[in-house]
Scaffold this motif. Structure first.
Motif, mmCIF file in Angstrom:
data_model
loop_
_atom_site.group_PDB
_atom_site.id
_atom_site.type_symbol
_atom_site.label_atom_id
_atom_site.label_comp_id
_atom_site.label_asym_id
_atom_site.label_seq_id
_atom_site.Cartn_x
_atom_site.Cartn_y
_atom_site.Cartn_z
ATOM 1 N N GLY A 11 10.034 -1.330 11.656
ATOM 2 C CA GLY A 11 8.726 -1.574 11.061
ATOM 3 C C GLY A 11 8.401 -0.707 9.864
ATOM 4 N N HIS A 12 9.278 0.226 9.521
ATOM 5 C CA HIS A 12 9.033 1.090 8.359
ATOM 6 C C HIS A 12 9.271 0.302 7.073
ATOM 7 N N LEU A 13 8.315 0.376 6.148
ATOM 8 C CA LEU A 13 8.407 -0.379 4.896
ATOM 9 C C LEU A 13 8.573 0.509 3.670
ATOM 10 N N GLY A 14 8.391 1.804 3.821
ATOM 11 C CA GLY A 14 8.535 2.714 2.693
ATOM 12 C C GLY A 14 7.609 3.907 2.834
ATOM 13 N N ALA A 15 7.804 4.901 1.953
ATOM 14 C CA ALA A 15 6.971 6.099 1.982
ATOM 15 C C ALA A 15 6.990 6.743 0.606
ATOM 16 N N SER A 16 5.968 7.540 0.345
ATOM 17 C CA SER A 16 5.911 8.248 -0.932
ATOM 18 C C SER A 16 5.166 9.566 -0.771
ATOM 19 N N LEU A 17 5.447 10.475 -1.699
ATOM 20 C CA LEU A 17 4.740 11.738 -1.819
ATOM 21 C C LEU A 17 4.079 11.731 -3.180
ATOM 22 N N ALA A 18 2.787 11.978 -3.216
ATOM 23 C CA ALA A 18 2.053 12.060 -4.474
ATOM 24 C C ALA A 18 1.381 13.421 -4.545
ATOM 25 N N VAL A 19 1.139 13.895 -5.764
ATOM 26 C CA VAL A 19 0.533 15.213 -5.937
ATOM 27 C C VAL A 19 -0.595 15.133 -6.961
ATOM 28 N N VAL A 49 -5.975 -6.866 1.315
ATOM 29 C CA VAL A 49 -5.346 -7.646 0.248
ATOM 30 C C VAL A 49 -4.426 -6.725 -0.531
ATOM 31 N N ALA A 50 -3.405 -7.285 -1.139
ATOM 32 C CA ALA A 50 -2.457 -6.506 -1.937
ATOM 33 C C ALA A 50 -1.884 -7.402 -3.025
ATOM 34 N N THR A 51 -1.237 -6.778 -3.970
ATOM 35 C CA THR A 51 -0.594 -7.509 -5.050
ATOM 36 C C THR A 51 0.801 -6.943 -5.279
ATOM 37 N N GLY A 52 1.602 -7.645 -6.037
ATOM 38 C CA GLY A 52 2.951 -7.170 -6.343
ATOM 39 C C GLY A 52 3.840 -7.102 -5.119
ATOM 40 N N LYS A 53 4.715 -6.116 -5.086
ATOM 41 C CA LYS A 53 5.668 -5.976 -3.986
ATOM 42 C C LYS A 53 4.965 -5.712 -2.659
ATOM 43 N N LEU A 54 3.818 -5.030 -2.700
ATOM 44 C CA LEU A 54 3.080 -4.785 -1.470
ATOM 45 C C LEU A 54 2.627 -6.094 -0.836
ATOM 46 N N ALA A 55 2.296 -7.065 -1.647
ATOM 47 C CA ALA A 55 1.849 -8.359 -1.120
ATOM 48 C C ALA A 55 2.972 -9.084 -0.395
ATOM 49 N N ASP A 56 4.227 -8.744 -0.731
ATOM 50 C CA ASP A 56 5.383 -9.400 -0.100
ATOM 51 C C ASP A 56 5.748 -8.779 1.234
ATOM 52 N N SER A 57 5.165 -7.614 1.554
ATOM 53 C CA SER A 57 5.473 -6.942 2.825
ATOM 54 C C SER A 57 4.824 -7.705 3.973
ATOM 55 N N PRO A 58 5.467 -7.648 5.163
ATOM 56 C CA PRO A 58 4.904 -8.368 6.317
ATOM 57 C C PRO A 58 3.534 -7.856 6.717
ATOM 58 N N MET A 101 -0.141 -5.063 6.957
ATOM 59 C CA MET A 101 0.581 -3.847 6.703
ATOM 60 C C MET A 101 -0.353 -2.665 6.966
ATOM 61 N N ILE A 102 0.203 -1.608 7.544
ATOM 62 C CA ILE A 102 -0.544 -0.403 7.870
ATOM 63 C C ILE A 102 -0.123 0.723 6.923
ATOM 64 N N ILE A 103 -1.113 1.443 6.401
ATOM 65 C CA ILE A 103 -0.857 2.622 5.578
ATOM 66 C C ILE A 103 -1.200 3.843 6.423
ATOM 67 N N ARG A 104 -0.237 4.744 6.557
ATOM 68 C CA ARG A 104 -0.442 6.010 7.273
ATOM 69 C C ARG A 104 -0.586 7.088 6.207
ATOM 70 N N TRP A 105 -1.684 7.820 6.212
ATOM 71 C CA TRP A 105 -2.071 8.721 5.130
ATOM 72 C C TRP A 105 -2.255 10.136 5.663
ATOM 73 N N TRP A 106 -1.632 11.119 4.996
ATOM 74 C CA TRP A 106 -1.739 12.519 5.414
ATOM 75 C C TRP A 106 -1.822 13.417 4.190
ATOM 76 N N ARG A 107 -2.656 14.464 4.261
ATOM 77 C CA ARG A 107 -2.862 15.370 3.118
ATOM 78 C C ARG A 107 -2.494 16.799 3.475
ATOM 79 N N ALA A 108 -2.060 17.528 2.432
ATOM 80 C CA ALA A 108 -1.738 18.945 2.585
ATOM 81 C C ALA A 108 -1.919 19.629 1.235
ATOM 82 N N VAL A 109 -1.817 20.946 1.237
ATOM 83 C CA VAL A 109 -1.889 21.720 -0.001
ATOM 84 C C VAL A 109 -0.693 22.662 -0.044
#
Length: 109
Positions: free
Chosen positions: A36-44, A100-109, A1-9
């Motif tokens: 191929g999209h598995l999900g996305a989130s916004l954190a602050v 490595v991952a755990t939980g639901k992330l571990a179930d992703s392809p 699984m690939i994590i695409r990470w971007w930051r802003a203010v």
């Protein structure tokens, strides 16, 4: 699984709310339709008066994560309306391959 990470203010909570609404109504909807999209989130992270944002999207593989590619593979795709809204933003994204991952992330392809 690939994590695409971007930051802003965002300069205020109001801008944060506007940007979150924009992501929910447009960007995240558009992403969800891409193969191929598995999900996305916004954190602050609150830092003084500014709001530091992280947008993280999950992809099944690097080729899928490349759907955003307009120039170089790591160029951020930031719409002009979003550029006007945010106080600052990264011009580049970072890609991470999950080892490595755990939980639901571990179930992703």
């Amino acid at each position: 699984m690939i994590i695409r990470w971007w930051r802003a203010v965002a300069g205020s909570e109001e801008v944060l709310r506007q940007y979150a609404d924009h992501l929910e109504r447009t960007t995240f909807v558009e992403m969800a339709e891409l193969p191929g999209h598995l999900g996305a989130s916004l954190a602050v992270k609150v830092k003084g008066e500014d709001q530091e944002l992280v947008v993280m999207s999950l992809w099944s593989d690097l080729a899928s994560a490349g759907h955003f590619e307009k120039g170089a593979f790591d160029d951020a795709v930031v719409k002009p309306s979003t550029q006007k809204l945010l106080k600052s933003f990264d011009l580049k994204v970072a890609y991470f391959e999950t080892v490595v991952a755990t939980g639901k992330l571990a179930d992703s392809p």
